[in-house]
Design an enzyme around this catalytic site. Structure first.
Site, PDB file in Angstrom:
ATOM      1  N   ASP A 136      18.662-142.474 -19.019  1.00 21.85           N
ATOM      2  CA  ASP A 136      19.024-141.635 -17.871  1.00 21.85           C
ATOM      3  C   ASP A 136      18.681-142.357 -16.570  1.00 21.85           C
ATOM      4  O   ASP A 136      17.820-143.232 -16.552  1.00 21.85           O
ATOM      5  CB  ASP A 136      18.225-140.321 -17.905  1.00 21.85           C
ATOM      6  CG  ASP A 136      18.738-139.337 -18.953  1.00 21.85           C
ATOM      7  OD1 ASP A 136      19.824-139.544 -19.513  1.00 21.85           O
ATOM      8  OD2 ASP A 136      18.024-138.343 -19.199  1.00 21.85           O
ATOM      9  N   GLN A 166      25.007-143.069 -10.544  1.00 25.84           N
ATOM     10  CA  GLN A 166      25.177-141.828  -9.767  1.00 25.84           C
ATOM     11  C   GLN A 166      26.143-142.098  -8.605  1.00 25.84           C
ATOM     12  O   GLN A 166      25.852-142.932  -7.740  1.00 25.84           O
ATOM     13  CB  GLN A 166      23.810-141.392  -9.206  1.00 25.84           C
ATOM     14  CG  GLN A 166      22.761-141.161 -10.276  1.00 25.84           C
ATOM     15  CD  GLN A 166      21.338-141.284  -9.742  1.00 25.84           C
ATOM     16  OE1 GLN A 166      21.068-142.049  -8.815  1.00 25.84           O
ATOM     17  NE2 GLN A 166      20.418-140.550 -10.332  1.00 25.84           N
ATOM     18  N   ARG A 187      27.328-144.052 -18.314  1.00 31.56           N
ATOM     19  CA  ARG A 187      27.597-142.621 -18.087  1.00 31.56           C
ATOM     20  C   ARG A 187      27.676-142.438 -16.568  1.00 31.56           C
ATOM     21  O   ARG A 187      26.767-142.865 -15.844  1.00 31.56           O
ATOM     22  CB  ARG A 187      26.456-141.755 -18.635  1.00 31.56           C
ATOM     23  CG  ARG A 187      26.608-140.286 -18.263  1.00 31.56           C
ATOM     24  CD  ARG A 187      25.283-139.514 -18.347  1.00 31.56           C
ATOM     25  NE  ARG A 187      24.803-139.320 -19.676  1.00 31.56           N
ATOM     26  CZ  ARG A 187      23.509-139.117 -19.977  1.00 31.56           C
ATOM     27  NH1 ARG A 187      22.587-139.153 -19.023  1.00 31.56           N
ATOM     28  NH2 ARG A 187      23.143-138.931 -21.228  1.00 31.56           N
ATOM     29  N   GLY A 191      24.732-137.296  -9.539  1.00 25.67           N
ATOM     30  CA  GLY A 191      23.363-137.558  -9.082  1.00 25.67           C
ATOM     31  C   GLY A 191      22.644-136.258  -8.807  1.00 25.67           C
ATOM     32  O   GLY A 191      23.133-135.423  -8.044  1.00 25.67           O
ATOM     33  N   THR A 229      30.343-134.534 -16.018  1.00 23.55           N
ATOM     34  CA  THR A 229      30.490-133.599 -14.894  1.00 23.55           C
ATOM     35  C   THR A 229      31.006-132.268 -15.401  1.00 23.55           C
ATOM     36  O   THR A 229      31.633-132.211 -16.460  1.00 23.55           O
ATOM     37  CB  THR A 229      31.474-134.171 -13.843  1.00 23.55           C
ATOM     38  OG1 THR A 229      31.614-133.234 -12.768  1.00 23.55           O
ATOM     39  CG2 THR A 229      32.859-134.447 -14.419  1.00 23.55           C
ATOM     40  N   HIS A 230      30.721-131.208 -14.605  1.00 21.57           N
ATOM     41  CA  HIS A 230      31.294-129.886 -14.910  1.00 21.57           C
ATOM     42  C   HIS A 230      32.362-129.544 -13.888  1.00 21.57           C
ATOM     43  O   HIS A 230      32.863-128.433 -13.857  1.00 21.57           O
ATOM     44  CB  HIS A 230      30.199-128.807 -14.855  1.00 21.57           C
ATOM     45  CG  HIS A 230      28.933-129.226 -15.509  1.00 21.57           C
ATOM     46  ND1 HIS A 230      27.930-129.889 -14.834  1.00 21.57           N
ATOM     47  CD2 HIS A 230      28.522-129.108 -16.782  1.00 21.57           C
ATOM     48  CE1 HIS A 230      26.947-130.167 -15.673  1.00 21.57           C
ATOM     49  NE2 HIS A 230      27.285-129.713 -16.852  1.00 21.57           N
ATOM     50  N   ARG A 292      18.432-128.044 -12.061  1.00 23.70           N
ATOM     51  CA  ARG A 292      19.616-127.209 -12.369  1.00 23.70           C
ATOM     52  C   ARG A 292      19.749-126.074 -11.344  1.00 23.70           C
ATOM     53  O   ARG A 292      20.856-125.710 -10.977  1.00 23.70           O
ATOM     54  CB  ARG A 292      19.525-126.620 -13.789  1.00 23.70           C
ATOM     55  CG  ARG A 292      19.405-127.616 -14.919  1.00 23.70           C
ATOM     56  CD  ARG A 292      20.558-128.567 -15.100  1.00 23.70           C
ATOM     57  NE  ARG A 292      20.764-129.685 -14.218  1.00 23.70           N
ATOM     58  CZ  ARG A 292      20.222-130.891 -14.307  1.00 23.70           C
ATOM     59  NH1 ARG A 292      19.374-131.181 -15.248  1.00 23.70           N
ATOM     60  NH2 ARG A 292      20.524-131.846 -13.437  1.00 23.70           N
TER      61      ARG A 292
HETATM   62  C1  FAD Z   1      25.587-135.067 -19.611  1.00 27.76           C
HETATM   63  C2  FAD Z   1      24.972-135.186 -18.246  1.00 27.76           C
HETATM   64  C3  FAD Z   1      23.953-136.108 -18.047  1.00 27.76           C
HETATM   65  C4  FAD Z   1      23.387-136.248 -16.777  1.00 27.76           C
HETATM   66  N1  FAD Z   1      22.464-137.246 -16.568  1.00 27.76           N
HETATM   67  C5  FAD Z   1      22.027-137.461 -15.315  1.00 27.76           C
HETATM   68  C6  FAD Z   1      21.194-138.581 -15.018  1.00 27.76           C
HETATM   69  O1  FAD Z   1      20.844-139.394 -15.880  1.00 27.76           O
HETATM   70  N2  FAD Z   1      20.779-138.736 -13.733  1.00 27.76           N
HETATM   71  C7  FAD Z   1      21.168-137.876 -12.722  1.00 27.76           C
HETATM   72  O2  FAD Z   1      20.785-138.076 -11.579  1.00 27.76           O
HETATM   73  N3  FAD Z   1      21.926-136.802 -12.992  1.00 27.76           N
HETATM   74  C8  FAD Z   1      22.376-136.577 -14.242  1.00 27.76           C
HETATM   75  N4  FAD Z   1      23.192-135.508 -14.490  1.00 27.76           N
HETATM   76  C9  FAD Z   1      23.353-134.441 -13.466  1.00 27.76           C
HETATM   77  C10 FAD Z   1      24.441-134.770 -12.460  1.00 27.76           C
HETATM   78  O3  FAD Z   1      24.034-135.830 -11.637  1.00 27.76           O
HETATM   79  C11 FAD Z   1      24.773-133.550 -11.576  1.00 27.76           C
HETATM   80  O4  FAD Z   1      23.622-133.198 -10.856  1.00 27.76           O
HETATM   81  C12 FAD Z   1      25.235-132.336 -12.336  1.00 27.76           C
HETATM   82  O5  FAD Z   1      26.069-132.675 -13.400  1.00 27.76           O
HETATM   83  C13 FAD Z   1      26.056-131.381 -11.392  1.00 27.76           C
HETATM   84  O6  FAD Z   1      27.142-132.075 -10.870  1.00 27.76           O
HETATM   85  P1  FAD Z   1      28.654-131.832 -11.338  1.00 27.76           P
HETATM   86  O7  FAD Z   1      29.250-133.179 -11.595  1.00 27.76           O
HETATM   87  O8  FAD Z   1      28.715-130.912 -12.471  1.00 27.76           O
HETATM   88  O9  FAD Z   1      29.417-131.321 -10.067  1.00 27.76           O
HETATM   89  P2  FAD Z   1      29.118-130.189  -8.995  1.00 27.76           P
HETATM   90  O10 FAD Z   1      30.114-130.405  -7.928  1.00 27.76           O
HETATM   91  O11 FAD Z   1      27.676-130.142  -8.635  1.00 27.76           O
HETATM   92  O12 FAD Z   1      29.450-128.870  -9.788  1.00 27.76           O
HETATM   93  C14 FAD Z   1      30.765-128.563 -10.217  1.00 27.76           C
HETATM   94  C15 FAD Z   1      30.755-127.188 -10.889  1.00 27.76           C
HETATM   95  O13 FAD Z   1      29.981-127.266 -12.078  1.00 27.76           O
HETATM   96  C16 FAD Z   1      29.219-126.086 -12.262  1.00 27.76           C
HETATM   97  N5  FAD Z   1      27.791-126.446 -12.213  1.00 27.76           N
HETATM   98  C17 FAD Z   1      27.261-127.625 -11.826  1.00 27.76           C
HETATM   99  N6  FAD Z   1      25.914-127.595 -11.944  1.00 27.76           N
HETATM  100  C18 FAD Z   1      25.602-126.373 -12.399  1.00 27.76           C
HETATM  101  C19 FAD Z   1      24.386-125.721 -12.718  1.00 27.76           C
HETATM  102  N7  FAD Z   1      23.207-126.340 -12.600  1.00 27.76           N
HETATM  103  N8  FAD Z   1      24.438-124.448 -13.159  1.00 27.76           N
HETATM  104  C20 FAD Z   1      25.609-123.794 -13.301  1.00 27.76           C
HETATM  105  N9  FAD Z   1      26.804-124.360 -13.013  1.00 27.76           N
HETATM  106  C21 FAD Z   1      26.806-125.624 -12.563  1.00 27.76           C
HETATM  107  C22 FAD Z   1      29.607-125.153 -11.169  1.00 27.76           C
HETATM  108  O14 FAD Z   1      30.699-124.366 -11.647  1.00 27.76           O
HETATM  109  C23 FAD Z   1      30.074-126.098 -10.081  1.00 27.76           C
HETATM  110  O15 FAD Z   1      30.982-125.500  -9.188  1.00 27.76           O
HETATM  111  C24 FAD Z   1      23.805-135.385 -15.723  1.00 27.76           C
HETATM  112  C25 FAD Z   1      24.847-134.478 -15.940  1.00 27.76           C
HETATM  113  C26 FAD Z   1      25.438-134.384 -17.161  1.00 27.76           C
HETATM  114  C27 FAD Z   1      26.567-133.428 -17.328  1.00 27.76           C
END
Ligand code: FAD
Length: 311
Positions: A136, A166, A187, A191, A229-230, A292
């Protein structure tokens, strides 16, 4: 702006002992407690059970034994030992042989030599047991040291490991050049950490634009990338690039976090995409949980409501 403020607030709150005390007492206490939405359990048995449920839906998993920021050699050794034990427990359970680790859990802030040794011990076990180990990415101060450790193990011919970039960080696109040239497994995430403007984009639109550029490069030039990403817009962009350039669905995977956007997770699998769920477990869940909340402040309301109902 609101996004950065929320990240900042929860970053500060993550260091509050009082909040940690309350959260630890109530967060995982019952099967319906609030932290269970994001944390699969406090022990390995609960985590493996959660993984089996996810895999039964046609999804893949990566398990993370939570913990980070250890400050002593003994704690780094204990975390390495726990990780090795986890790897022995997974194969007989039928769960995917895929784990995620944080280098500050293995001693990155304590001793660089020790962390390389600890990672190597984990990768040796991974070789023997046929695991993939994702390293990570943590806050900016840890980015170069993490990439250095990754480079060291890659040069030592360990190919059962990958790293994370990130898109929020200005440096990441040039880090991507280097990792693509090495054929490393990346991956891509946006961030999760609060960073200064000097090193990170402050506007969400810039983070998203960088994410879109990087996902395109990874899909076209990368080695089995993970698009984590979500965000429906980023997922749509990845699908579009894959279709336009005939990147087959088995040449990359989507990844999402346990408990987040399960609707999109199911839809991707139904469409024939590979989807891996990141499954965190363990007693040290508080910092992960606070990140989160920082990503989506509405989650804090859900926690507050659960707390009132439980008390
Ligand atoms: C498999 C995986 C591994 C990861 N590993 C790392 C890592 O090693 N280092 C690192 O810095 N980050 C990591 N992350 C976290 C990442 O950096 C983001 O902070 C996180 O995924 C939210 O960003 P997003 O791309 O989903 O987009 P965003 O624009 O933040 O969110 C898009 C949509 O996703 C949904 N969503 C996002 N977050 C949440 C939440 N917490 N609760 C509910 N709904 C939510 C909402 O519907 C939101 O509108 C990881 C994420 C994933 C999915």
């Amino acid at each position: 702006m609101l996004h950065a403020l929320a990240k900042g607030f929860f970053h500060v709150a993550a260091h509050s002992h009082a909040l940690k005390g309350i959260a630890s007492r109530y967060g995982m206490a019952t099967p319906r407690s609030f932290a269970r939405r994001f944390i699969a359990g406090e022990d390995i048995d609960e985590a493996l059970a959660a993984c089996r449920v996810i895999q039964a839906q046609g999804m893949l998993v990566t398990l993370d034994h939570l913990g980070e920021g250890v400050t002593g050699l003994a704690a780094a050794e204990a975390a390495t030992h726990d990780c090795l034990q986890l790897m022995e427990r997974i194969p007989p359970s039928g769960v995917d042989r895929n784990i995620s680790v944080k280098l500050t859990q293995l001693g990155l802030d304590v001793d660089r030599g020790i962390v390389v040794d600890n990672v190597r011990r984990i990768l040796e076990a991974a070789k023997r047991l046929d695991f993939f180990v994702r390293i990570d990415m943590e806050s900016f101060a840890h980015v170069q040291p993490t990439l250095d450790v990754f480079d060291t193990i890659w040069q030592q011919e360990y190919r059962n490991a990958g790293v994370v970039l990130q898109s929020a960080l200005r440096r990441s696109e040039s880090d991507l050049d280097h990792l693509i040239a090495r054929r490393a497994y990346v991956r891509l995430v946006k961030g999760a950490y609060r960073e200064s403007r000097a090193v990170a984009y402050s506007k969400k639109a810039d983070v998203d634009r960088a994410f879109a550029r990087m996902l395109r490069r990874l899909l076209l030039e990368g080695n089995y990338p993970a698009i984590a990403t979500h965000d429906p817009a980023m997922i749509a962009e990845a699908k579009r690039v894959a279709v336009d350039h005939r990147v087959a669905p088995d040449r990359f995977e989507f990844q999402m976090l346990y408990g987040i956007r399960r609707d999109i997770q199911a839809a991707l699998v139904a469409e024939g995409h590979r989807l891996r769920v990141y499954v965190p477990y363990g007693r040290e869940w508080f910092p992960y949980f606070m990140r989160r909340l920082g990503e989506r402040p509405a989650n804090a309301l859900f926690v507050a409501r659960s707390l009132i109902a439980e008390r």
